[in-house]
Write a protein that holds these residues in place. Structure first.
Motif, PDB file in Angstrom:
ATOM      1  N   HIS C 231       0.834  -1.205   0.000  1.00  0.00           N
ATOM      2  CA  HIS C 231       0.000   0.000   0.000  1.00  0.00           C
ATOM      3  C   HIS C 231       0.866   1.251   0.000  1.00  0.00           C
ATOM      4  O   HIS C 231       1.898   1.306   0.652  1.00  0.00           O
ATOM      5  CB  HIS C 231      -0.899   0.001   1.241  1.00  0.00           C
ATOM      6  CG  HIS C 231      -1.797   1.182   1.312  1.00  0.00           C
ATOM      7  ND1 HIS C 231      -1.894   1.980   2.417  1.00  0.00           N
ATOM      8  CD2 HIS C 231      -2.629   1.711   0.381  1.00  0.00           C
ATOM      9  CE1 HIS C 231      -2.764   2.954   2.170  1.00  0.00           C
ATOM     10  NE2 HIS C 231      -3.228   2.804   0.948  1.00  0.00           N
ATOM     11  N   ASP C 232       0.430   2.269  -0.750  1.00  0.00           N
ATOM     12  CA  ASP C 232       1.143   3.553  -0.785  1.00  0.00           C
ATOM     13  C   ASP C 232       0.111   4.669  -0.695  1.00  0.00           C
ATOM     14  O   ASP C 232      -0.761   4.793  -1.552  1.00  0.00           O
ATOM     15  CB  ASP C 232       1.936   3.667  -2.101  1.00  0.00           C
ATOM     16  CG  ASP C 232       2.685   4.987  -2.210  1.00  0.00           C
ATOM     17  OD1 ASP C 232       2.810   5.694  -1.185  1.00  0.00           O
ATOM     18  OD2 ASP C 232       3.142   5.315  -3.315  1.00  0.00           O
ATOM     19  N   CYS C 233       0.217   5.478   0.353  1.00  0.00           N
ATOM     20  CA  CYS C 233      -0.798   6.513   0.543  1.00  0.00           C
ATOM     21  C   CYS C 233      -0.674   7.649  -0.468  1.00  0.00           C
ATOM     22  O   CYS C 233      -1.525   8.520  -0.531  1.00  0.00           O
ATOM     23  CB  CYS C 233      -0.782   7.031   1.982  1.00  0.00           C
ATOM     24  SG  CYS C 233       0.790   7.705   2.451  1.00  0.00           S
ATOM     25  N   ARG C 234       0.378   7.646  -1.290  1.00  0.00           N
ATOM     26  CA  ARG C 234       0.482   8.686  -2.323  1.00  0.00           C
ATOM     27  C   ARG C 234      -0.284   8.333  -3.588  1.00  0.00           C
ATOM     28  O   ARG C 234      -0.399   9.137  -4.507  1.00  0.00           O
ATOM     29  CB  ARG C 234       1.960   8.907  -2.673  1.00  0.00           C
ATOM     30  CG  ARG C 234       2.751   9.533  -1.541  1.00  0.00           C
ATOM     31  CD  ARG C 234       4.239   9.445  -1.809  1.00  0.00           C
ATOM     32  NE  ARG C 234       4.704   8.063  -1.848  1.00  0.00           N
ATOM     33  CZ  ARG C 234       5.977   7.712  -2.022  1.00  0.00           C
ATOM     34  NH1 ARG C 234       6.902   8.639  -2.162  1.00  0.00           N
ATOM     35  NH2 ARG C 234       6.325   6.440  -2.043  1.00  0.00           N
ATOM     36  N   ASP C 235      -0.776   7.107  -3.656  1.00  0.00           N
ATOM     37  CA  ASP C 235      -1.563   6.650  -4.812  1.00  0.00           C
ATOM     38  C   ASP C 235      -2.938   6.255  -4.282  1.00  0.00           C
ATOM     39  O   ASP C 235      -3.078   5.262  -3.574  1.00  0.00           O
ATOM     40  CB  ASP C 235      -0.854   5.449  -5.462  1.00  0.00           C
ATOM     41  CG  ASP C 235      -1.675   4.813  -6.575  1.00  0.00           C
ATOM     42  OD1 ASP C 235      -2.797   5.279  -6.857  1.00  0.00           O
ATOM     43  OD2 ASP C 235      -1.178   3.840  -7.183  1.00  0.00           O
ATOM     44  N   ALA C 236      -3.950   7.063  -4.610  1.00  0.00           N
ATOM     45  CA  ALA C 236      -5.291   6.830  -4.052  1.00  0.00           C
ATOM     46  C   ALA C 236      -5.913   5.543  -4.582  1.00  0.00           C
ATOM     47  O   ALA C 236      -6.876   5.043  -4.012  1.00  0.00           O
ATOM     48  CB  ALA C 236      -6.204   8.020  -4.348  1.00  0.00           C
ATOM     49  N   THR C 237      -5.366   4.994  -5.668  1.00  0.00           N
ATOM     50  CA  THR C 237      -5.910   3.735  -6.183  1.00  0.00           C
ATOM     51  C   THR C 237      -5.145   2.533  -5.629  1.00  0.00           C
ATOM     52  O   THR C 237      -5.417   1.398  -5.999  1.00  0.00           O
ATOM     53  CB  THR C 237      -5.880   3.684  -7.719  1.00  0.00           C
ATOM     54  OG1 THR C 237      -4.525   3.781  -8.175  1.00  0.00           O
ATOM     55  CG2 THR C 237      -6.679   4.829  -8.317  1.00  0.00           C
ATOM     56  N   SER C 238      -4.170   2.793  -4.755  1.00  0.00           N
ATOM     57  CA  SER C 238      -3.396   1.714  -4.149  1.00  0.00           C
ATOM     58  C   SER C 238      -4.246   1.018  -3.090  1.00  0.00           C
ATOM     59  O   SER C 238      -4.892   1.666  -2.267  1.00  0.00           O
ATOM     60  CB  SER C 238      -2.133   2.328  -3.531  1.00  0.00           C
ATOM     61  OG  SER C 238      -1.540   1.452  -2.623  1.00  0.00           O
ATOM     62  N   LEU C 239      -4.253  -0.302  -3.124  1.00  0.00           N
ATOM     63  CA  LEU C 239      -5.115  -1.047  -2.198  1.00  0.00           C
ATOM     64  C   LEU C 239      -4.395  -1.298  -0.879  1.00  0.00           C
ATOM     65  O   LEU C 239      -3.212  -1.637  -0.859  1.00  0.00           O
ATOM     66  CB  LEU C 239      -5.526  -2.378  -2.829  1.00  0.00           C
ATOM     67  CG  LEU C 239      -6.337  -2.228  -4.118  1.00  0.00           C
ATOM     68  CD1 LEU C 239      -6.459  -3.566  -4.835  1.00  0.00           C
ATOM     69  CD2 LEU C 239      -7.723  -1.670  -3.815  1.00  0.00           C
ATOM     70  N   PRO C 240      -5.105  -1.169   0.230  1.00  0.00           N
ATOM     71  CA  PRO C 240      -4.475  -1.335   1.538  1.00  0.00           C
ATOM     72  C   PRO C 240      -4.212  -2.811   1.845  1.00  0.00           C
ATOM     73  O   PRO C 240      -4.865  -3.694   1.297  1.00  0.00           O
ATOM     74  CB  PRO C 240      -5.525  -0.783   2.490  1.00  0.00           C
ATOM     75  CG  PRO C 240      -6.816  -1.022   1.794  1.00  0.00           C
ATOM     76  CD  PRO C 240      -6.539  -0.871   0.333  1.00  0.00           C
ATOM     77  N   GLY C 241      -3.267  -3.041   2.710  1.00  0.00           N
ATOM     78  CA  GLY C 241      -2.982  -4.397   3.173  1.00  0.00           C
ATOM     79  C   GLY C 241      -3.997  -4.825   4.217  1.00  0.00           C
ATOM     80  O   GLY C 241      -4.757  -4.012   4.743  1.00  0.00           O
ATOM     81  N   LEU C 242      -3.990  -6.098   4.545  1.00  0.00           N
ATOM     82  CA  LEU C 242      -4.954  -6.633   5.508  1.00  0.00           C
ATOM     83  C   LEU C 242      -4.822  -5.971   6.874  1.00  0.00           C
ATOM     84  O   LEU C 242      -5.796  -5.777   7.581  1.00  0.00           O
ATOM     85  CB  LEU C 242      -4.733  -8.152   5.677  1.00  0.00           C
ATOM     86  CG  LEU C 242      -5.104  -9.016   4.478  1.00  0.00           C
ATOM     87  CD1 LEU C 242      -4.780 -10.482   4.771  1.00  0.00           C
ATOM     88  CD2 LEU C 242      -6.586  -8.863   4.154  1.00  0.00           C
ATOM     89  N   ASP C 243      -3.599  -5.611   7.228  1.00  0.00           N
ATOM     90  CA  ASP C 243      -3.352  -5.092   8.571  1.00  0.00           C
ATOM     91  C   ASP C 243      -3.370  -3.566   8.614  1.00  0.00           C
ATOM     92  O   ASP C 243      -3.063  -2.962   9.621  1.00  0.00           O
ATOM     93  CB  ASP C 243      -1.984  -5.598   9.056  1.00  0.00           C
ATOM     94  CG  ASP C 243      -0.883  -5.279   8.045  1.00  0.00           C
ATOM     95  OD1 ASP C 243      -1.216  -4.876   6.908  1.00  0.00           O
ATOM     96  OD2 ASP C 243       0.303  -5.432   8.392  1.00  0.00           O
TER      97      ASP C 243
END
Lengths: 94, 475, 500
Positions: C231-243
């Motif tokens: 996950h990368d918070c600079r890319d709004a289409t980046s998907l978050p990890g489970l944790d």
């Protein structure tokens, strides 16, 4: 569908110049490609919601917390004709 | 023929967030050119936008305050055009699914009350600032303002006069300031307004061809521009001409507007959904929570002050015209000050001091507890009103300690009846001429005697008490 | 020890053991570049000095290295921003663009101890299927210098195939990793959309672009993806990890376990063969090789199922409409004002825009900008762009249904092996149609890989594509790994590809 007049119009919107010969060739190519795109008309999409985003991801937001801005010199380093303070362009009319 | 002017407004309001809409650069006004910038807001290749949470919150709050329906599934779109103030060559805005729609704002003008319908409210990013450098004959682009969050509020064409437009803008400004979503400073460009105007014969239902006027930087300019443009269009039609659909630029110095570019000519913005930003989904509970947390707005306060405290309409308007004044007033009431006295102090001393210092209410140091204490001392008879005004002036700048000041300067009111009588007797003895004048029917002489007694008492006595003592002694 | 013959993981292991030092590995790769790249033109920028300096710095940390790829030399496609190293997108218009920042993946690779040899050639702005549209000249296929390596990550595929680095980072918008991987006999994977940050990837089509690896085999791909995905918070289409404590709503990914879970066990796995992918227009050798791959997997216990994928023919038109539309907008920022190349002569602002863009972009890029402008323009939006977004929904739905009956899909990557140089340029439409097996994957945001599965009669590599449901990278890699345990296609190297 795509004639020279339409080609002129989309070239103007795209800020591209097409010389006469190139325009003829490009128009013909685009015409062929666009004609092929009409394959899609065979697909029944009645009632299908257009899908702009493939994942149902919503509300990706950041906190309103400031970070330091960048060194101006770095941002302007690659600007053609820049003077180290601002980006420069020919006079914008209006 | 009588003509009717039809006006719609597009108002851009800068939101009072700390950071830009899609990056973490500061939104602070000013700064040396291109020093509030990063790769994102200068449109460097490979960079991506991430939405500021506060922008969404502020937009929803503004939408709710303007009685809009909040869009459950909202989204950003790209508006594509080339211009040096737009580094990506597209503006991230909302076309297809704006955050709020179908609102209404009630305004009051001379002829009466009226409702202005809001067509929509959407979020977008501001563009940069271009300054022409005549020395270089080039345009210098400063991207400090690029990406500052805006909401654009679009009304239906419901206005008929400049007065209505100004009343609406004042209401809008007041509402947004109350919400804390914008400081609405026109001089810093945080409230900008485009006027769409057409004319038609009175009674006609069809709309005439409209023009759009830009560069209106003050309410005065807006009013002037509306009058000018309506007259221009009417004269044009009466002379047999036709109004061209165009954008016009208001020139404040020349007091006239000039055509900028024709709208028919290629304004094809090719809007499409912004792929870099996932959609927004606001669940109704979340909107309800924001609705419940909305502050009381000026109009509601006015109604409440009139009903609960019996304040005059004028006083209500003045006090609620600014959130800091209203907060001060409510603070006084909460601390037990009689509402009318609180209002009088604000209308008199507070507004006077602010204007004398050329200060905004939100910038003043004076707090409610300080002013409430002052009012209480007067009410308890420990300070007379005139002395209290002097104390007010002394503590206004620094929110000083009222009791300490009164003590330090020995200003407590003299409430010792015997002392007052004794001083009055001395004064009568020392001024036999005045006493005989008074007895001879000259009322003016009495005033002189009161003045003498108050002087002896260093102004600290209750003038009423001195009056009574003198009359008793003279009878 | 012949370093050339090692995979990235094997090289990482001997570096970790101290049997090979990082500098030796870098020097070997640079020697391979020096020997071959004059002919192949896989690199736009070779950053040799920088790589050697980095090698020495990394050597000091070998003992504490966490990543199995620590110290392994690699290279990066030239549309991924690298701070201080020019990033051209193979275009004249960005010829002198040196980004002031690193792409997210470049930071991740640096953290894992990667050494970059430089920036790889490609189709201009990743638009093309042959790597011939580069302003810096076409890339040649190491298996046959008269042929194209595929595209747009042609430099990446050629470099890995020729031993100029042990793996490469490419990008895939409509097949730009998988297709050149197939043509050059390497293994390449496009992961699920949103699982690798696009921050710093110069956008072609934002809703379709995804970064991924090109490697010697599936295990290397798993290791590189473990570095890239997250996950990368600079890319709004980046998907978050489970944790993650991320605030948005939507699916989450389980990052970082691909290598450790790479079993090669395909017993009971249902592998679907979509009938439409083996129909007319498919080269006989390609068909035979891909069906042969199915048999190998069956031999290891997978179940082969046949199924229908009736919407395949809509994928190419939908893809080109959406990609061109987004490209027309994404490439508008290249206007000669802020960065990059500016036309030498112009008269006023509009002329500066037009001259810079007309002279700065190549023909294929201009064609796609014009096409994209057309499909978005007033009066045509509904008929083309909106229709394409609807087709995208239909295609995603068709995949969802296909994956109800199987775990993976097996298809060809391309209708035929690598084309001869110059053959595709004259006929853009037939080049677009060559993307038929790869583009639907991008429309649906799915993960898919390409693995070598044979050679044709002329000795050119053939690739097979494994497509998985969202987040199914592990299954696809396991199947590829299983295939590679039983075959040696991935170990074949082009004749010219021997490092000295």
């Amino acid at each position: 569908m795509i004639d020279m007049e339409l080609a002129d119009y989309i070239a103007r919107l795209s800020q591209l110049e097409l010389e006469e010969g190139e325009k003829r060739a490009m128009t013909a190519e685009l015409e062929r490609i666009v004609a092929y795109m009409d394959v899609l008309n065979r697909l029944d999409t009645q009632g299908v919601e257009p899908m702009s985003h493939v994942f149902p991801v919503k509300n990706v937001l950041r906190e309103d917390a400031a970070q330091p801005s960048w060194d101006r010199g770095e941002l302007l380093a690659g600007s053609p004709g820049g003077d180290g303070e601002a980006f420069l362009a020919p006079k914008a009319v209006e | 023929m009588t003509w009717e002017t039809v006006i719609g407004l597009e108002t851009h309001v800068e939101l009072a967030t700390k950071t830009k809409i899609f990056c973490s650069c500061t939104t602070e006004f000013g700064g040396a050119p291109n020093t509030h910038c990063c790769p994102v807001c200068t449109g460097m290749p490979g960079t991506l936008p991430v939405l500021n949470k506060k922008v969404l919150e502020f937009a929803v709050k503004a939408g709710l305050a303007l009685n809009c329906a909040i869009t459950r599934h909202s989204r950003f779109d790209r508006k594509n055009y080339f211009y040096p103030d737009l580094p990506k060559a597209y503006q991230i805005s909302q076309l297809y699914l704006p955050i709020a729609r179908d609102g209404a704002v009630d305004i009051r003008t001379g002829p009466g009350d009226k409702t202005i319908r809001i067509h929509e409210l959407h979020m977008e990013e501001d563009a940069g600032k271009l300054v022409h450098d005549p020395w270089l004959n080039q345009t210098r682009a400063d991207y400090n303002r690029c990406g500052v969050p805006l909401i654009e509020i679009v009304t239906e064409p419901d206005f008929r006069t400049a007065d209505e437009v100004i009343a609406y803008l004042e209401k809008l400004k007041e509402t947004l300031a109350y919400l804390g979503v914008s400081d609405c400073k026109m001089q810093e460009g945080s409230l900008r307004c485009d006027v769409n105007l057409s004319v038609r014969p009175q009674g006609s239902l069809e709309l005439g061809t409209r023009t759009e006027m830009k560069n209106l930087s003050s309410f005065k300019a807006i009013a002037r521009a509306i009058q000018y443009e309506a007259r221009r269009q009417i004269e044009l039609i009466e002379e047999g001409g036709r109004v061209a659909q165009e954008t016009r630029r208001w020139d404040e110095n020349k007091d006239a507007s000039f055509a900028m570019r024709s709208k028919e000519e290629a304004q094809d913005y090719r809007y499409f959904p912004e792929p870099d930003l996932p959609p927004i989904e606001l669940d109704p509970d979340c909107v309800d929570a924001l609705r419940a947390a909305q502050p009381e707005l000026a109009e509601e306060k006015r109604a409440r002050y009139q009903a609960d405290y019996g304040l005059s309409d004028y006083n209500c308007r003045m006090i609620t015209s600014d959130q800091a004044l209203a907060a001060l007033f409510e603070g006084l009431v909460a601390l037990g000050a009689p509402p009318r006295q609180g209002a009088n102090w604000i209308m008199g001393e507070v507004l006077g001091a602010l204007s004398q210092h050329a200060m905004e209410p939100k910038d003043m140091a004076l707090t409610a507890p300080t002013l409430a204490r002052l009012i209480a001392l007067v009410g308890e008879g420990k300070l007379n009103r005139n002395t209290a005004v002097k104390v007010f002036e002394a503590v206004f700048d620094t929110d000083g300690d009222v009791d300490a000041y009164v003590r330090a300067h020995g200003l407590e009111q003299v409430n010792d009846g015997a002392l007052v009588r004794e001083v009055c007797a001395r004064v009568l003895e020392a001024n036999p001429q005045s006493v005989s004048d008074y007895r001879g029917g000259k009322e003016k002489a009495f005033g002189f005697l009161v003045g003498q007694a108050m002087g002896e008492l260093k102004g600290r006595a209750d003038p009423q008490a001195v009056n009574q003592a003198l009359r008793a002694l003279l009878e | 020890m012949k370093l050339r013959e090692l995979t990235a993981l094997e090289l990482g292991a001997v570096i970790k053991k101290g049997e090979v030092c990082v500098r030796e590995a870098v020097q070997a790769a640079l020697d391979a570049v020096a020997a071959q790249d004059g002919a192949l033109n896989a690199f736009i920028t070779v950053a040799g000095e920088r790589a050697l300096c980095r090698a020495d710095k990394l050597q000091a940390g070998v003992k504490d290295a966490q990543s199995p790829l620590y110290g392994v030399p690699m290279a990066i496609k030239d549309n991924i921003c690298t701070r201080g190293v020019r990033t051209t997108c193979a275009s004249k218009i960005l010829g002198d663009f040196t980004p002031p920042y690193d792409a997210a993946v470049v930071e991740q690779l640096a953290d894992a101890g990667a050494v970059s040899l430089g920036k790889l050639n490609m189709d201009e702005f990743a638009m093309g299927s042959t790597s011939e549209t580069s302003y810096y000249g076409p890339v040649k296929n190491p298996w046959d210098l008269a042929r194209a390596p595929g595209g747009s990550s042609g430099g990446a595929a050629a470099a890995v195939a020729a031993g100029m680095g042990w793996y490469a980072i490419g990008s895939d918008t409509g097949g730009s990793i998988r297709q050149p991987a197939a043509h050059c006999g390497v293994t390449g994977m496009k992961p699920t959309y949103g699982t690798v940050s696009r921050y710093g990837l110069i956008a072609y089509a934002s809703s379709l672009d995804q970064i991924g690896p090109l490697c010697r085999d599936a295990a290397d791909c798993a290791a590189v993806l473990d570095v890239l995905m997250g996950h990368d918070c600079r890319d709004a289409t980046s998907l978050p990890g489970l944790d993650s404590d991320w605030n948005g709503s939507g699916p989450r990914a389980d990052y970082g376990h691909l290598l450790e879970r790479l079993t090669g066990d395909v017993r009971g796995m249902r592998i679907g063969l979509p009938a439409q992918c083996f129909g007319d227009g498919l080269d006989g050798a390609v068909r035979a090789a891909v069906l042969g791959a199915a048999q190998v997997l069956k031999g290891r216990g997978a179940e082969i199922v046949e199924l229908s994928f009736p919407v395949l023919e809509y994928a190419v038109p939908a893809y080109y409409i959406i990609a061109a539309a987004e490209a027309s907008s994404n490439l508008s920022r290249f206007d000669g004002v802020k960065y990059g190349w500016r036309a030498e002569e112009y008269d006023g602002l509009a002329d500066l825009y037009r001259k810079t863009r007309t002279q700065g972009f190549g023909r294929e890029v201009k064609r796609r900008i014009l096409l994209g402008t057309f499909v978005l323009s007033s009066g045509y939006y509904d008929a083309y762009y909106k229709k394409a977004l609807q087709a995208k929904a239909v295609i995603k739905d068709a995949f969802d249904r296909a994956f109800e009956g199987c775990d993976l899909l097996l298809t060809p990557v391309t209708p035929s092996p690598a084309p001869r140089l110059g053959d595709s340029l004259g006929d853009p439409l037939s080049m677009y149609l060559g993307d038929i097996y790869t583009v639907s994957v991008n429309l649906a945001g799915l993960p898919a890989l390409s693995m070598p599965c044979g050679l044709d009669a002329e000795g050119m590599p053939i690739g097979a594509q494994l497509i998985a449901p969202h987040f199914g990278e592990g299954a696809a890699l396991s199947a590829a790994h299983a295939f590679q345990l039983d075959t040696d296609w991935h170990r074949r190297a082009p004749k010219g590809g021997e490092a000295p």
